[in-house]
Every structure is written in structure tokens, then in C-alpha cells.
Enzyme design. Structure first.
Site, PDB file in Angstrom:
ATOM      1  N   ASP A 156       5.389   0.707  11.854  1.00  0.00           N
ATOM      2  CA  ASP A 156       4.200   0.009  11.336  1.00  0.00           C
ATOM      3  C   ASP A 156       4.149  -1.459  11.762  1.00  0.00           C
ATOM      4  O   ASP A 156       3.167  -2.148  11.477  1.00  0.00           O
ATOM      5  CB  ASP A 156       4.148   0.105   9.803  1.00  0.00           C
ATOM      6  CG  ASP A 156       3.845   1.514   9.336  1.00  0.00           C
ATOM      7  OD1 ASP A 156       3.462   2.345  10.161  1.00  0.00           O
ATOM      8  OD2 ASP A 156       3.996   1.772   8.124  1.00  0.00           O
ATOM      9  N   LYS A 169       0.843  -1.208   0.000  1.00  0.00           N
ATOM     10  CA  LYS A 169       0.000   0.000   0.000  1.00  0.00           C
ATOM     11  C   LYS A 169       0.881   1.264   0.000  1.00  0.00           C
ATOM     12  O   LYS A 169       0.638   2.196  -0.768  1.00  0.00           O
ATOM     13  CB  LYS A 169      -0.893  -0.009   1.257  1.00  0.00           C
ATOM     14  CG  LYS A 169      -1.548   1.316   1.563  1.00  0.00           C
ATOM     15  CD  LYS A 169      -2.362   1.279   2.845  1.00  0.00           C
ATOM     16  CE  LYS A 169      -1.590   1.441   4.127  1.00  0.00           C
ATOM     17  NZ  LYS A 169      -1.231   2.812   4.521  1.00  0.00           N
ATOM     18  N   ASN A 170       1.888   1.280   0.863  1.00  0.00           N
ATOM     19  CA  ASN A 170       2.661   2.512   1.020  1.00  0.00           C
ATOM     20  C   ASN A 170       3.656   2.761  -0.114  1.00  0.00           C
ATOM     21  O   ASN A 170       4.248   3.832  -0.194  1.00  0.00           O
ATOM     22  CB  ASN A 170       3.368   2.530   2.385  1.00  0.00           C
ATOM     23  CG  ASN A 170       2.366   2.721   3.510  1.00  0.00           C
ATOM     24  OD1 ASN A 170       1.190   3.033   3.263  1.00  0.00           O
ATOM     25  ND2 ASN A 170       2.813   2.529   4.751  1.00  0.00           N
ATOM     26  N   ARG A 190      -8.579  -0.647   5.122  1.00  0.00           N
ATOM     27  CA  ARG A 190      -7.817   0.409   4.444  1.00  0.00           C
ATOM     28  C   ARG A 190      -6.460  -0.104   3.955  1.00  0.00           C
ATOM     29  O   ARG A 190      -5.916   0.427   2.996  1.00  0.00           O
ATOM     30  CB  ARG A 190      -7.577   1.584   5.397  1.00  0.00           C
ATOM     31  CG  ARG A 190      -8.833   2.330   5.746  1.00  0.00           C
ATOM     32  CD  ARG A 190      -8.523   3.522   6.578  1.00  0.00           C
ATOM     33  NE  ARG A 190      -7.477   4.326   5.939  1.00  0.00           N
ATOM     34  CZ  ARG A 190      -6.972   5.433   6.431  1.00  0.00           C
ATOM     35  NH1 ARG A 190      -7.420   5.899   7.565  1.00  0.00           N
ATOM     36  NH2 ARG A 190      -6.039   6.094   5.799  1.00  0.00           N
ATOM     37  N   LEU A 221       7.105  20.052   7.215  1.00  0.00           N
ATOM     38  CA  LEU A 221       8.364  19.801   6.501  1.00  0.00           C
ATOM     39  C   LEU A 221       8.130  19.747   4.992  1.00  0.00           C
ATOM     40  O   LEU A 221       8.980  20.203   4.211  1.00  0.00           O
ATOM     41  CB  LEU A 221       9.017  18.505   6.999  1.00  0.00           C
ATOM     42  CG  LEU A 221       9.345  18.475   8.497  1.00  0.00           C
ATOM     43  CD1 LEU A 221       9.858  17.108   8.925  1.00  0.00           C
ATOM     44  CD2 LEU A 221      10.378  19.555   8.856  1.00  0.00           C
ATOM     45  N   LEU A 247       8.473   7.220  16.684  1.00  0.00           N
ATOM     46  CA  LEU A 247       8.023   8.022  15.534  1.00  0.00           C
ATOM     47  C   LEU A 247       6.716   8.751  15.759  1.00  0.00           C
ATOM     48  O   LEU A 247       6.568   9.897  15.350  1.00  0.00           O
ATOM     49  CB  LEU A 247       7.885   7.145  14.280  1.00  0.00           C
ATOM     50  CG  LEU A 247       9.129   6.580  13.631  1.00  0.00           C
ATOM     51  CD1 LEU A 247       9.069   6.682  12.134  1.00  0.00           C
ATOM     52  CD2 LEU A 247      10.394   7.183  14.115  1.00  0.00           C
ATOM     53  N   CYS A 307      -4.453  12.616  13.364  1.00  0.00           N
ATOM     54  CA  CYS A 307      -5.073  11.304  13.209  1.00  0.00           C
ATOM     55  C   CYS A 307      -4.815  10.500  14.467  1.00  0.00           C
ATOM     56  O   CYS A 307      -4.126  10.956  15.375  1.00  0.00           O
ATOM     57  CB  CYS A 307      -4.556  10.583  11.968  1.00  0.00           C
ATOM     58  SG  CYS A 307      -2.999   9.801  12.187  1.00  0.00           S
ATOM     59  N   ARG A 327       0.896  14.446  13.410  1.00  0.00           N
ATOM     60  CA  ARG A 327       1.301  14.287  12.006  1.00  0.00           C
ATOM     61  C   ARG A 327       1.194  15.574  11.173  1.00  0.00           C
ATOM     62  O   ARG A 327       0.412  15.663  10.216  1.00  0.00           O
ATOM     63  CB  ARG A 327       0.521  13.137  11.357  1.00  0.00           C
ATOM     64  CG  ARG A 327       0.746  11.832  12.086  1.00  0.00           C
ATOM     65  CD  ARG A 327       0.063  10.683  11.447  1.00  0.00           C
ATOM     66  NE  ARG A 327       0.731  10.215  10.243  1.00  0.00           N
ATOM     67  CZ  ARG A 327       0.241   9.265   9.454  1.00  0.00           C
ATOM     68  NH1 ARG A 327      -0.908   8.715   9.715  1.00  0.00           N
ATOM     69  NH2 ARG A 327       0.914   8.875   8.401  1.00  0.00           N
ATOM     70  N   PRO A 328       2.011  16.572  11.522  1.00  0.00           N
ATOM     71  CA  PRO A 328       1.995  17.809  10.732  1.00  0.00           C
ATOM     72  C   PRO A 328       2.606  17.603   9.341  1.00  0.00           C
ATOM     73  O   PRO A 328       3.227  16.570   9.085  1.00  0.00           O
ATOM     74  CB  PRO A 328       2.878  18.754  11.554  1.00  0.00           C
ATOM     75  CG  PRO A 328       3.767  17.875  12.358  1.00  0.00           C
ATOM     76  CD  PRO A 328       3.014  16.597  12.600  1.00  0.00           C
TER      77      PRO A 328
HETATM   78  C1  EPZ Z   1       4.448   7.047   6.285  1.00  0.00           C
HETATM   79  O1  EPZ Z   1       3.681   8.088   6.875  1.00  0.00           O
HETATM   80  C2  EPZ Z   1       3.551   5.841   6.194  1.00  0.00           C
HETATM   81  N1  EPZ Z   1       2.404   6.171   5.363  1.00  0.00           N
HETATM   82  C3  EPZ Z   1       3.109   5.420   7.589  1.00  0.00           C
HETATM   83  O2  EPZ Z   1       2.357   4.223   7.455  1.00  0.00           O
HETATM   84  C4  EPZ Z   1       4.357   5.115   8.430  1.00  0.00           C
HETATM   85  O3  EPZ Z   1       3.960   4.826   9.743  1.00  0.00           O
HETATM   86  C5  EPZ Z   1       5.283   6.342   8.431  1.00  0.00           C
HETATM   87  O4  EPZ Z   1       5.595   6.728   7.062  1.00  0.00           O
HETATM   88  C6  EPZ Z   1       6.606   6.084   9.138  1.00  0.00           C
HETATM   89  O5  EPZ Z   1       7.249   4.995   8.583  1.00  0.00           O
HETATM   90  C7  EPZ Z   1       2.512   6.076   4.036  1.00  0.00           C
HETATM   91  O6  EPZ Z   1       3.557   5.737   3.492  1.00  0.00           O
HETATM   92  C8  EPZ Z   1       1.303   6.379   3.234  1.00  0.00           C
HETATM   93  P1  EPZ Z   1       6.532  10.508   8.151  1.00  0.00           P
HETATM   94  P2  EPZ Z   1       4.193   9.598   6.820  1.00  0.00           P
HETATM   95  O7  EPZ Z   1       6.347  11.776   7.431  1.00  0.00           O
HETATM   96  O8  EPZ Z   1       4.887   9.825   5.528  1.00  0.00           O
HETATM   97  C9  EPZ Z   1       6.818  13.776  11.613  1.00  0.00           C
HETATM   98  C10 EPZ Z   1       0.569   2.737   7.952  1.00  0.00           C
HETATM   99  O9  EPZ Z   1       0.113   2.160   8.983  1.00  0.00           O
HETATM  100  N2  EPZ Z   1       6.591  14.802  10.572  1.00  0.00           N
HETATM  101  O10 EPZ Z   1       7.733   9.694   7.828  1.00  0.00           O
HETATM  102  O11 EPZ Z   1       3.044  10.473   7.161  1.00  0.00           O
HETATM  103  C11 EPZ Z   1       5.596  12.889  11.814  1.00  0.00           C
HETATM  104  O12 EPZ Z   1       4.621  13.490  12.633  1.00  0.00           O
HETATM  105  C12 EPZ Z   1       1.032   4.161   8.025  1.00  0.00           C
HETATM  106  O13 EPZ Z   1       0.615   2.202   6.833  1.00  0.00           O
HETATM  107  C13 EPZ Z   1       6.652  16.131  10.915  1.00  0.00           C
HETATM  108  O14 EPZ Z   1       6.891  16.484  12.070  1.00  0.00           O
HETATM  109  O15 EPZ Z   1       5.236   9.591   8.001  1.00  0.00           O
HETATM  110  C14 EPZ Z   1       6.223  11.649  12.416  1.00  0.00           C
HETATM  111  O16 EPZ Z   1       6.451  11.840  13.776  1.00  0.00           O
HETATM  112  C15 EPZ Z   1       0.628   4.941   9.167  1.00  0.00           C
HETATM  113  N3  EPZ Z   1       6.439  17.074   9.933  1.00  0.00           N
HETATM  114  C16 EPZ Z   1       7.582  11.571  11.692  1.00  0.00           C
HETATM  115  O17 EPZ Z   1       7.829  12.887  11.186  1.00  0.00           O
HETATM  116  C17 EPZ Z   1       6.197  16.715   8.631  1.00  0.00           C
HETATM  117  O18 EPZ Z   1       6.018  17.630   7.795  1.00  0.00           O
HETATM  118  C18 EPZ Z   1       7.633  10.587  10.528  1.00  0.00           C
HETATM  119  O19 EPZ Z   1       6.511  10.797   9.701  1.00  0.00           O
HETATM  120  C19 EPZ Z   1       6.153  15.356   8.304  1.00  0.00           C
HETATM  121  C20 EPZ Z   1       6.359  14.405   9.279  1.00  0.00           C
END
Ligand code: EPZ
Length: 422
Positions: free
Chosen positions: A307, A22-23, A399, A125, A329, A116, A121-122
Site C-alpha cells: 500500500d 481505514k483498514n 475512498r 482462502l 503481492l 479489481c 484478488r480471489p
Molecule cells: C488488504 O487486502 C488491504 N485491504 C489492502 O489494502 C492491502 O493492499 C492488502 O491487504 C495487502 O496488505 C484491507 O485491509 C481492507 P490479502 P486483502 O488477502 O485482505 C491473495 C488499500 O489500498 N489472496 O492480504 O484483500 C491476494 O490476491 C488496500 O487500502 C488469494 O490468493 O489482501 C493477494 O495477492 C488495497 N486468495 C495476496 O493474497 C485469497 O483468498 C494478499 O491479499 C485471499 C488473498
């Protein structure tokens, strides 16, 4: 609304075929917006999130023919660059259309995803990086309005934190930008690697693929022409089935899997006493009668994935001894703890650390799924709980897990999908 009814105590055997990731599929579907030519995606997982993003493409004016695991997409007919709240609120990953829409059309509006269940999850960045590439961004009425009428400019982006979605958005934006973009502190997940390979197949020069420093040569806003692409196997789905074997003390085979992508999960399960036979695209797990406790900390790839945290926690509940699980995370990714405790687990939570004391048995109960991976952890626990467990709110599972109950049923679990009475 559906729920799953599971009778615990069955051993599993046989083999399970792993679906596409999915991801990996979500950013690849978003990346098709960089092209004005048709493309066929295969090995898509048959899950709700994929259907949601494909629906968004059609709402933007793209043409999509989707048949379970295959989608033919033609984005030459895009008429709108607005990703509406109705879709983004259903699935945060819709934010992945921001980079490609802005890069190709010079302007777009994407609803802010909001928080969520697993944390705040801002997307700060993503936005900061696009601004460094010359985008003008305004937040108004719950929407991100991004403008770059003359196109985005290559830039040096240093992510303060490793972000999977941020890296994907900037990779896609950089592919059509003017000049060279360098992403420092980039995410290295296999899903990022496949996105890079897709862009490379369209002639985009990218160096550093699979490392934390990516350099992308933009095409000066020339739309891309992609080769057809088969989605990589889902490493989290694979890890979840390994945990299903471990918790039920079973031996099962996984087909169409990439063992190299699940090294961190294999290592933990090996430490707990499981043994493996590993080939290029298939593997067998043998789980012992007594599992050892384990300590783990979630980190970015290639470390132990967040995950898989909930699923490994479910397995650790059935070990002889104490396990320590640290979530680094997401600040709120322990919603499964209280539900596992309802089944008889002994988990104590302090901040982002869970201390798990192994128990002799779990007992079936009604439990509630709270997010995708938390839901699968409850299903795993239910496979060994004595009696009947009803896992409610399984729309979370739908999902992201392709036919979870069908695959578990084929492995010998006693599991049925039912409809809530009201
Ligand atoms: C991806 O989410 C995955 N989703 C998530 O999978 C996965 O848990 C996550 O990466 C970490 O591996 C998809 O690929 C669709 P991040 P993503 O940006 O991209 C912080 C599942 O169950 N952050 O790497 O949203 C954030 O809050 C899901 O399949 C900021 O602070 O994750 C988190 O603490 C859920 N500012 C950390 O970084 C930003 O602008 C990592 O988030 C972006 C992120």
C-alpha cells in the site's frame, strides 16, 4: 465528478494529524456483527469506504449513528444476512462480513467481490478455511451462500498464502465457533492486532497476537459484548505524508501517528537521505535537497507494504540515480507507472519489477487516478511537477484518504478540488 488541481513547486511545512486507519476500521465494523449489544467506535477516518460498510450494516437491519469520526452501532436488530451486490461491488472489503454473519447466524449470502484494478484478488482462502470449520459453501448467481446451521467448529487452518482479509474473516468466525481454532501463517499487520484486541476485550481468549500463529477459543455461538474502541492511526496515510515531505524536500510534523507501524517506510526514506525525530505518538521528517535512489520489494508486515509502493515510487522518480521496485503481492499494482511517465518520469516496467531512472524535473499534465494508492502517488508527483497537474477520477482517493486536499493545503501545498465540466 471531482478532480484535484495542483500547482507544483511549493515547499511544505507545519503539522498534519493522522486519521484513524481505514483498514483497521473496516474489519472492526464487520466484527460488530458478532455482538447483540451497542458499541461506539471512535477515531474512524471520514472516508467513503467506512460509509459504505456502515450502510451495509443498516441494510442488514443494524442501527448505525455515524458522525464523521464516531459511529454508534447496534446489531441486536439484524433482520437479513445477505450482503448484496450493490454494496460488495463498490467495496471488496464487504467480504469481511462473511465470517461474522456465518458464525452468529449460521447462514449468510455475500456477493462475490470479483476482480479489481490492482489484481484478481480471489477469496478462495477465506472459503477453504470456513469449509475446514464445517461450513457448507455454494457459489450461485454470483453469491457465496454459506451454511453452518449448528455453528462453526474450531479447526486447524494453514493459509497457503498470507492473507490479511482471510485472517480477519477466520478470526471473527473462530471467535463464535465451537472449540479451538488455530490459524497458521496468519497475517501480522497492526490492523489484525487491533481486531484481536477487540475480540479479547469481549472475553475471547486469543494467543499468539501479533505472530503468524493465532489460537482462538470460540464462545459456542454466544454473541460478544465489546468495549468501545478507538481506531489506531492510519500507517499508510502517515507514510503518504512522509513521502509528501520527501518529494518536496520539506520538514513536517506528523501528529497522532504510531511510528512503530511505519518502520519499513521510515527505513527506506532514511536510506534515501531523510532524517527523523521520533516520539511516542508524533514524529518530524526532514528531507534533503538531493534524495538517493532506493530498491524495495513489497512484502507482508512488517516488511515494506504494497500500500506504500506507489507513493515511494513517486518519490524515487525525483532521485539522482536508478531505483528498482518489485511488487510481490498484487499482479497489477503498477497502473500509476504510465501516469507518472505522462508527468515526465522515466519508469520502465517488466513483469512485477519497475526500474525508475531519476529525472531532474516533472511537468504538470492531466492524469487519471486508477486505484486508491496510485491516486495518492499522482498527487505526490504533482506537488513537485512544474506547472499545473489535474488528477482526475479522485473518487478513488475519497475512498481511503481523509481530507487529503485539506491536509495538504494546510501544509502549504497549492491544491484545489474542482468539478469536471461534464
Ligand atoms: C488488504 O487486502 C488491504 N485491504 C489492502 O489494502 C492491502 O493492499 C492488502 O491487504 C495487502 O496488505 C484491507 O485491509 C481492507 P490479502 P486483502 O488477502 O485482505 C491473495 C488499500 O489500498 N489472496 O492480504 O484483500 C491476494 O490476491 C488496500 O487500502 C488469494 O490468493 O489482501 C493477494 O495477492 C488495497 N486468495 C495476496 O493474497 C485469497 O483468498 C494478499 O491479499 C485471499 C488473498
Amino acid at each position: 465528478m471531482d478532480y484535484l488541481q495542483i500547482e507544483g513547486g511549493k515547499q511544505l511545512s507545519g503539522s498534519v494529524t493522522i486519521s484513524g486507519a481505514k483498514n483497521a476500521a473496516l474489519p472492526i465494523i464487520a466484527a460488530t456483527l458478532l455482538s447483540d449489544k451497542p458499541i461506539t467506535l471512535t477515531n474512524l477516518p471520514n472516508v467513503v469506504d467506512i460509509r459504505t460498510l456502515l450502510k451495509l450494516l443498516t441494510m442488514l437491519g443494524g442501527s448505525v449513528e455515524h458522525n464523521q469520526t464516531t459511529a454508534q452501532i447496534d446489531n441486536s436488530t439484524i433482520t437479513s444476512t445477505k450482503a448484496v451486490y450493490e454494496i460488495v461491488s463498490q467495496m471488496r472489503a464487504s467480504i469481511l462480513v462473511l465470517g461474522p454473519l456465518l458464525a452468529r447466524f449460521g447462514e449468510c449470502e455475500v456477493s462475490l467481490p470479483g476482480g479489481c484494478a490492482i489484481g484478481q484478488r480471489p477469496i478462495d482462502l477465506h472459503l477453504k478455511a470456513l469449509e475446514s470449520m464445517g461450513a457448507v459453501i455454494e457459489i450461485k448467481g454470483g453469491y457465496v451462500h454459506a451454511m453452518a446451521p449448528k455453528g462453526l467448529k474450531g479447526a486447524k487452518i494453514i493459509f497457503d498464502k498470507i492473507t490479511v482479509g482471510g485472517t480477519e474473516n477466520i478470526l471473527m468466525a473462530a471467535a463464535l465457533a465451537h472449540g479451538t481454532t488455530t490459524i497458521i501463517n496468519a497475517a501480522k499487520e497492526p490492523e489484525i492486532v487491533q481486531l484481536c484486541e477487540m475480540l479479547q476485550s469481549a472475553g475471547v481468549t486469543i494467543s499468539g497476537v501479533g505472530t503468524s500463529e493465532l489460537t482462538i477459543e470460540g464462545t459456542d455461538q454466544t454473541p460478544l459484548s465489546f468495549e468501545d474502541i478507538a481506531i489506531i492511526p492510519d500507517r499508510i496515510e502517515a507514510g503518504t505524508y512522509l513521502c509528501a515531505a520527501a518529494i518536496t524536500h520539506s520538514s513536517i510534523d506528523l501528529e497522532r501517528v504510531n511510528p512503530a507501524h511505519i518502520r519499513a517506510t521510515i527505513d527506506k526514506l532514511e536510506f534515501m537521505g531523510c532524517t527523523f525525530e521520533i516520539e511516542a505518538e508524533r514524529m518530524t521528517i526532514h528531507a534533503p535537497k538531493r534524495l538517493k535512489p532506493v530498491n524495495l520489494t513489497t512484502t507482508e508486515y512488517p516488511g515494506f507494504p504494497t500500500d506504500m509502493q506507489a507513493q515511494l515510487m513517486a518519490v524515487s522518480v525525483m532521485t539522482h540515480g536508478e531505483s528498482m521496485i518489485e511488487e510481490r503481492l498484487f499482479e497489477n499494482r503498477f497502473m500509476h507507472v504510465s501516469e507518472l511517465n505522462r508527468l515526465g518520469a522515466d519508469i520502465w516496467l517488466k513483469g512485477n519489477i519497475a526500474a525508475v531512472k531519476g529525472v531532474e524535473a516533472l511537468y504538470g499534465a492531466d492524469v487519471m487516478a486508477t486505484d486508491l494508492r496510485a491516486s495518492s502517488a499522482l498527487v505526490l508527483a504533482a506537488l513537485v511537477a512544474k506547472g499545473t497537474t489535474n488528477v482526475h477520477r479522485i473518487y478513488h482517493l475519497d475512498r481511503g484518504y481523509d481530507n487529503l486536499e485539506g491536509k495538504l493545503l494546510a501544509l502549504g501545498a497549492s491544491i484545489q478540488r474542482k468539478q469536471e465540466a461534464h
